[in-house]
Write a protein that holds these residues in place. Structure first.
Motif, PDB file in Angstrom:
ATOM      1  N   ILE A   1       0.840  -1.204   0.000  1.00  0.00           N
ATOM      2  CA  ILE A   1       0.000   0.000   0.000  1.00  0.00           C
ATOM      3  C   ILE A   1       0.871   1.249   0.000  1.00  0.00           C
ATOM      4  CG2 ILE A   1      -1.802   1.223   1.317  1.00  0.00           C
ATOM      5  CD1 ILE A   1      -2.484  -1.491   2.631  1.00  0.00           C
ATOM      6  N   ASN A   2       0.403   2.283  -0.673  1.00  0.00           N
ATOM      7  CA  ASN A   2       1.043   3.597  -0.561  1.00  0.00           C
ATOM      8  C   ASN A   2      -0.073   4.628  -0.697  1.00  0.00           C
ATOM      9  OD1 ASN A   2       2.941   5.658  -0.356  1.00  0.00           O
ATOM     10  ND2 ASN A   2       4.020   5.158  -2.261  1.00  0.00           N
ATOM     11  N   GLU A   3       0.230   5.847  -0.317  1.00  0.00           N
ATOM     12  CA  GLU A   3      -0.733   6.919  -0.599  1.00  0.00           C
ATOM     13  C   GLU A   3      -0.748   7.135  -2.101  1.00  0.00           C
ATOM     14  OE1 GLU A   3      -0.454  10.437   1.770  1.00  0.00           O
ATOM     15  OE2 GLU A   3      -2.209  11.265   0.744  1.00  0.00           O
ATOM     16  N   ASN A   4      -1.926   7.442  -2.644  1.00  0.00           N
ATOM     17  CA  ASN A   4      -2.008   7.746  -4.073  1.00  0.00           C
ATOM     18  C   ASN A   4      -1.530   9.189  -4.275  1.00  0.00           C
ATOM     19  OD1 ASN A   4      -2.522   7.750  -6.741  1.00  0.00           O
ATOM     20  ND2 ASN A   4      -4.703   7.233  -6.592  1.00  0.00           N
ATOM     21  N   ASP A   5      -0.232   9.375  -4.147  1.00  0.00           N
ATOM     22  CA  ASP A   5       0.359  10.723  -4.111  1.00  0.00           C
ATOM     23  C   ASP A   5       0.018  11.561  -5.336  1.00  0.00           C
ATOM     24  OD1 ASP A   5       1.996  10.580  -1.666  1.00  0.00           O
ATOM     25  OD2 ASP A   5       3.083   9.022  -2.725  1.00  0.00           O
ATOM     26  N   THR A   6      -0.136  10.902  -6.476  1.00  0.00           N
ATOM     27  CA  THR A   6      -0.329  11.639  -7.724  1.00  0.00           C
ATOM     28  C   THR A   6      -1.640  12.417  -7.757  1.00  0.00           C
ATOM     29  OG1 THR A   6       0.937   9.904  -8.718  1.00  0.00           O
ATOM     30  CG2 THR A   6      -0.221  11.326 -10.231  1.00  0.00           C
ATOM     31  N   VAL A   7      -2.641  11.942  -7.035  1.00  0.00           N
ATOM     32  CA  VAL A   7      -3.925  12.649  -7.061  1.00  0.00           C
ATOM     33  C   VAL A   7      -4.287  13.299  -5.720  1.00  0.00           C
ATOM     34  CG1 VAL A   7      -4.879  11.174  -8.879  1.00  0.00           C
ATOM     35  CG2 VAL A   7      -5.313  10.594  -6.499  1.00  0.00           C
ATOM     36  N   SER A   8      -3.488  13.050  -4.687  1.00  0.00           N
ATOM     37  CA  SER A   8      -3.880  13.597  -3.380  1.00  0.00           C
ATOM     38  C   SER A   8      -3.564  15.088  -3.316  1.00  0.00           C
ATOM     39  CB  SER A   8      -3.086  12.918  -2.265  1.00  0.00           C
ATOM     40  OG  SER A   8      -3.366  11.564  -2.235  1.00  0.00           O
ATOM     41  N   VAL A   9      -4.570  15.890  -3.040  1.00  0.00           N
ATOM     42  CA  VAL A   9      -4.289  17.321  -2.900  1.00  0.00           C
ATOM     43  C   VAL A   9      -3.846  17.606  -1.467  1.00  0.00           C
ATOM     44  CG1 VAL A   9      -5.758  18.154  -4.777  1.00  0.00           C
ATOM     45  CG2 VAL A   9      -6.734  17.818  -2.508  1.00  0.00           C
ATOM     46  N   GLU A  10      -3.045  18.638  -1.330  1.00  0.00           N
ATOM     47  CA  GLU A  10      -2.361  18.933  -0.060  1.00  0.00           C
ATOM     48  C   GLU A  10      -3.262  18.813   1.178  1.00  0.00           C
ATOM     49  OE1 GLU A  10       0.769  18.794   1.274  1.00  0.00           O
ATOM     50  OE2 GLU A  10       1.430  20.274  -0.175  1.00  0.00           O
ATOM     51  N   GLU A  11      -4.418  19.494   1.129  1.00  0.00           N
ATOM     52  CA  GLU A  11      -5.254  19.559   2.346  1.00  0.00           C
ATOM     53  C   GLU A  11      -5.873  18.215   2.689  1.00  0.00           C
ATOM     54  OE1 GLU A  11      -6.870  21.382  -0.597  1.00  0.00           O
ATOM     55  OE2 GLU A  11      -4.854  22.189  -0.394  1.00  0.00           O
ATOM     56  N   LEU A  12      -5.947  17.310   1.704  1.00  0.00           N
ATOM     57  CA  LEU A  12      -6.651  16.053   1.949  1.00  0.00           C
ATOM     58  C   LEU A  12      -5.718  14.850   1.974  1.00  0.00           C
ATOM     59  CD1 LEU A  12      -9.802  16.658  -0.248  1.00  0.00           C
ATOM     60  CD2 LEU A  12      -9.620  16.734   2.222  1.00  0.00           C
ATOM     61  N   LYS A  13      -4.441  15.110   2.149  1.00  0.00           N
ATOM     62  CA  LYS A  13      -3.493  13.996   2.171  1.00  0.00           C
ATOM     63  C   LYS A  13      -3.496  13.301   3.543  1.00  0.00           C
ATOM     64  CE  LYS A  13       0.676  14.393   0.206  1.00  0.00           C
ATOM     65  NZ  LYS A  13       0.652  13.489  -0.938  1.00  0.00           N
ATOM     66  N   PHE A  14      -3.095  12.026   3.537  1.00  0.00           N
ATOM     67  CA  PHE A  14      -2.797  11.393   4.825  1.00  0.00           C
ATOM     68  C   PHE A  14      -1.601  12.134   5.419  1.00  0.00           C
ATOM     69  CE2 PHE A  14      -4.540   7.726   2.455  1.00  0.00           C
ATOM     70  CZ  PHE A  14      -5.563   7.409   3.303  1.00  0.00           C
ATOM     71  N   GLY A  15      -0.739  12.593   4.502  1.00  0.00           N
ATOM     72  CA  GLY A  15       0.424  13.364   4.948  1.00  0.00           C
ATOM     73  C   GLY A  15       1.664  12.509   5.049  1.00  0.00           C
ATOM     74  N   ASP A  16       1.547  11.380   5.670  1.00  0.00           N
ATOM     75  CA  ASP A  16       2.731  10.539   5.829  1.00  0.00           C
ATOM     76  C   ASP A  16       2.283   9.093   5.957  1.00  0.00           C
ATOM     77  OD1 ASP A  16       2.701   9.752   8.893  1.00  0.00           O
ATOM     78  OD2 ASP A  16       1.993  11.808   8.701  1.00  0.00           O
ATOM     79  N   ASN A  17       3.212   8.206   5.653  1.00  0.00           N
ATOM     80  CA  ASN A  17       2.860   6.788   5.651  1.00  0.00           C
ATOM     81  C   ASN A  17       2.853   6.167   7.042  1.00  0.00           C
ATOM     82  OD1 ASN A  17       2.296   6.689   2.996  1.00  0.00           O
ATOM     83  ND2 ASN A  17       4.113   5.547   2.365  1.00  0.00           N
TER      84      ASN A  17
END
Ligand code: GLU
Length: 359
Positions: free
Chosen positions: A139-155
């Motif tokens: 699993i990873n964050e879908n960094d390519t589509v995550s906008v700043e305010e709605l990110k998990f931020g870190d793994n």
């Protein structure tokens, strides 16, 4: 309390691999170390464990291709690096795990996937199906589509949320330090082997990171530990560059820092309310409401609300703060901010106690 010896009895383990663990000093994927990690996962599976991996490293693996000498700072550049790097990372994992006849699956998540309850349950079913089919989800964050305010931020946070959602029996954060340190960076530096309760004395030990690839450092690891331990899941932090670290941890060796599951753990739905939302607003409540909620486990009623901040709709999650503006709970509101601001009382409570979580 769980003892080190009891760790060998866990079945489902979420393992987070930090960027520093899977990249070498040139900040390229460290193939020998990644092979060794795959072989350790194989060993855990032969011990009957189910393994879910959360892997960082996409930005690091992509940035050389795009010609960045250091980690880019612009969001679009980071997202481009992640898009390129995620491909190479997965192709490396696929080759390495195939040595051990282990099939892997890529799962990319955004914060909204967990904020929406139906999607949250879908993520869980998919992961459970992969596990039942002997596949190791990576699993990873879908960094390519995550906008700043709605990110998990870190793994670190993402891995704790995944552990909480499954749920897992153990979360292991593999990083480039032995664990949580007393007096970090001082000659008196000392590893803390066991944390029974996360309080301010523990939080103060966490400092941000200075590394060029890492995202959160110890601070986000302590925040992950708060999610994990309140989900009744023990969490370990250990140095993922050490040989055979995973089997040694599972065999109960005194390595790294073990965070004990919290006695005051939250049931599944309350975990989703507390951890999978960024509050849309806040309610300041008076002393009486504060006491009723904290000491008597009551719902939040309309007369206890002193002030309303932010714009939220019925069903949104908001922060509940005392009169000194300190957040002490979160909950899902039965009424919108517009109606509250117009002084229109709800049909029943503002937040029902079943939808209210003490932090
Ligand atoms: N998702 C990021 C990456 O793959 C890493 C985030 C983190 O390490 O916390 O590069």
């Amino acid at each position: 309390m769980i003892s080190r010896k009891q760790l060998k009895d866990v079945t489902r383990i979420v393992i987070k691999l930090g960027t520093g663990v899977i990249t070498n000093s040139d900040k390229h994927p460290d193939l020998p170390r990644m092979v060794h990690l795959a072989s350790q996962v194989n060993e855990l599976r032969r011990m009957g464990k189910e393994v879910v991996i959360v892997s960082s490293g996409a930005v690091a693996a992509g940035r050389h291709v795009l010609g960045f000498k250091s980690k880019p700072t612009e969001l679009a550049d980071l997202q481009a690096c992640a898009a390129v790097g995620q491909c190479s990372l997965m192709s490396i994992y696929q080759k390495l795990f195939s040595i051990y006849q282990i099939n892997i699956a890529q799962v990319l998540l955004t914060h909204d996937d967990l904020e929406d309850h139906d999607r949250y349950l879908n993520v869980r079913s998919t992961l459970q199906s992969l596990i039942q089919n002997q596949i190791v989800p990576i699993i990873n964050e879908n960094d390519t589509v995550s906008v700043e305010e709605l990110k998990f931020g870190d793994n670190d946070r993402l891995s704790a949320l995944v552990a909480s959602l499954l749920p897992a029996d153990l979360l292991i954060l593999l990083t480039t330090i032995d664990g949580l340190m007393q007096d970090f960076g001082q000659p008196t530096q000392k590893l803390i082997p066991n944390v029974e309760k996360i309080d301010d004395t523990i939080r103060v030990l966490a400092s941000g990171t200075r590394s060029d690839t890492a995202v959160g450092g110890m601070k986000t690891k302590i925040m992950a530990a708060e999610i994990s331990t309140r989900s009744c899941i023990p969490m370990l932090i250990a140095d993922g560059r050490k040989r055979d670290i995973l089997p040694q941890l599972i065999q109960g060796e005194e390595i790294g820092t073990l965070f004990q599951p919290d006695d005051d753990f939250l049931p599944g739905r309350k975990r989703w309310i507390a951890f999978c939302h960024y509050p849309k607003g806040s309610l300041i409540v008076d002393q009486g409401a504060h006491e009723a909620i904290v000491q008597r486990g009551k719902s939040l009623l309309f007369p206890g609300v002193r002030a309303v901040h932010g714009d939220f709709s019925e069903g949104d999650v908001v922060s509940i703060k005392d009169e000194r503006n300190r957040e002490f709970a979160r909950g899902m509101v039965e009424i919108s901010s517009t109606k509250l601001k117009l002084n229109e009382p709800p049909a029943e409570e503002v937040i029902h106690r079943n939808n209210l979580v003490l932090l």
